[in-house]
Design a protein around this motif. Structure first.
Motif, mmCIF file in Angstrom:
data_model
loop_
_atom_site.group_PDB
_atom_site.id
_atom_site.type_symbol
_atom_site.label_atom_id
_atom_site.label_comp_id
_atom_site.label_asym_id
_atom_site.label_seq_id
_atom_site.Cartn_x
_atom_site.Cartn_y
_atom_site.Cartn_z
ATOM 1 N N TYR A 1 -4.045 -22.236 -37.352
ATOM 2 C CA TYR A 1 -3.106 -20.822 -37.904
ATOM 3 C C TYR A 1 -1.809 -20.781 -36.474
ATOM 4 C CZ TYR A 1 -2.570 -15.878 -39.625
ATOM 5 O OH TYR A 1 -1.698 -14.879 -39.778
ATOM 6 N N THR B 1 -2.690 -23.156 -42.872
ATOM 7 C CA THR B 1 -2.947 -22.004 -43.464
ATOM 8 C C THR B 1 -4.777 -22.548 -43.735
ATOM 9 O OG1 THR B 1 -1.249 -21.149 -44.579
ATOM 10 C CG2 THR B 1 -3.280 -21.396 -45.754
ATOM 11 N N TYR C 1 -8.491 -23.892 -44.487
ATOM 12 C CA TYR C 1 -9.873 -23.778 -45.558
ATOM 13 C C TYR C 1 -11.093 -23.919 -45.419
ATOM 14 C CZ TYR C 1 -4.927 -23.193 -48.769
ATOM 15 O OH TYR C 1 -4.588 -22.317 -49.338
ATOM 16 N N ALA D 1 -6.274 -27.580 -43.273
ATOM 17 C CA ALA D 1 -5.183 -27.137 -42.898
ATOM 18 C C ALA D 1 -4.566 -27.147 -43.338
ATOM 19 C CB ALA D 1 -5.168 -26.614 -41.450
ATOM 20 N N LYS E 1 0.047 -27.039 -45.563
ATOM 21 C CA LYS E 1 1.239 -25.911 -44.236
ATOM 22 C C LYS E 1 1.760 -24.812 -45.368
ATOM 23 C CE LYS E 1 4.076 -27.973 -42.545
ATOM 24 N NZ LYS E 1 5.437 -29.331 -42.044
ATOM 25 N N GLU E 2 1.100 -25.046 -46.557
ATOM 26 C CA GLU E 2 1.266 -23.653 -47.351
ATOM 27 C C GLU E 2 0.443 -23.463 -47.746
ATOM 28 O OE1 GLU E 2 4.289 -24.955 -49.981
ATOM 29 O OE2 GLU E 2 5.552 -25.407 -48.680
ATOM 30 N N LYS E 3 -0.292 -21.464 -48.560
ATOM 31 C CA LYS E 3 -1.137 -21.304 -48.871
ATOM 32 C C LYS E 3 -1.123 -22.255 -50.463
ATOM 33 C CE LYS E 3 -3.911 -17.371 -49.773
ATOM 34 N NZ LYS E 3 -3.641 -15.458 -49.978
ATOM 35 N N TYR F 1 -11.002 -20.303 -48.831
ATOM 36 C CA TYR F 1 -9.216 -19.346 -47.619
ATOM 37 C C TYR F 1 -9.781 -18.938 -46.957
ATOM 38 C CZ TYR F 1 -5.198 -16.707 -46.305
ATOM 39 O OH TYR F 1 -4.851 -16.126 -45.636
ATOM 40 N N ASP G 1 -9.078 -15.997 -44.323
ATOM 41 C CA ASP G 1 -8.061 -15.175 -43.564
ATOM 42 C C ASP G 1 -7.862 -14.970 -41.975
ATOM 43 O OD1 ASP G 1 -6.557 -12.776 -43.123
ATOM 44 O OD2 ASP G 1 -7.174 -11.991 -45.049
#
Length: 244
Positions: free
Chosen positions: A194, A199, A201, A214, A216-218, A225, A227
């Protein structure tokens, strides 16, 4: 390598006397572990992509690379693969021509032999390159990666391949739609990914073993997901792994 053991799916693995760990989960099986934890999640995510560049960290006995080829052949996938894999143990690589692989890899014998002897293999739809040396240095020389099999020995014994600095280099060498797969669900590993820009998961493909990947973009995908900012608030003692 001091111990040879057969795993539940019939595939063999070894015990590393250096890291005091098995190369694979001996309760799962070497091929099954490669498929469930790396290949299936990565190829499901990239199901539409025809050309894939993969980094296999680290080559070891080659199960992730070989299982990738096996999976593509078995499912008749129209994929062109480039696989790049660092490995520091030259003696291990050279010994693979004598290693007893499972029946699933019978038609891959020539590939195994060429990798053991020449550290590379290439045909029309497949290119494999092994690098004998430091994975940290090697990943700085490659680019445009679509998939990273993050399968080093655990962060407790091999933290240099789980640090923020390491994952930042992985981030730099990968495409925007890259997926990083790993068996680890440790909070410090997830924080390292992170804080390097990824991002996080979580998936549970086997019904009882969670695992991490993981991006690079959500994105809105079939995965949970995580947080990480909320994780940090709830667990203020948790820290990412840094080189120093």
């Amino acid at each position: 390598m001091t111990e040879f053991i057969k795993t539940p799916d019939g595939s063999n693995t070894l015990y590393s006397s250096k890291y005091k760990q098995y190369f694979h989960d001996i309760k799962t099986g070497a091929i099954k572990e490669s498929l469930v934890k790396h290949i299936v999640p990565a190829f499901t995510y990239h199901k539409e992509k025809k050309n894939l560049k993969i980094v296999d960290i680290c080559f070891g006995l080659g199960y992730n690379t070989l299982s990738t080829i096996y999976y593509v052949q078995k499912n008749n996938l129209e994929k062109k693969l480039e696989i790049y894999s660092p490995e520091f143990d030259l003696e291990l690589i050279e010994s693979l021509k004598e290693f007893e692989y499972p029946k699933e890899f019978e038609n891959l014998k020539q590939i195994i032999l060429e990798l053991a002897e020449n550290k590379k293999y290439e045909d029309g739809n497949l290119k494999i390159e092994l690098y004998i040396g430091d994975a940290r240095e090697y990943i700085k020389t490659i680019k445009d990666i679509d998939i990273v099999y993050q399968d080093a020995f655990s962060s407790e014994v091999n933290k240099e391949l789980w640090s923020v600095e390491y994952f930042k280099d992985i981030y730099k060498c990968s495409n925007n739609d890259c997926i990083v797969t790993t068996y680890s669900i440790a909070t410090n590993v997830r924080l390292s990914l992170y804080e390097a820009g990824f991002t996080i998961y979580e998936i549970n493909p086997s019904g009882n073993r969670k695992q991490t990947f993981a991006l690079k973009e959500k994105k809105s995908i079939d995965a949970k997901y995580i947080d990480m900012e909320l994780k940090k608030q709830r667990n203020k003692e948790a820290k990412a792994i840094y080189d120093k």
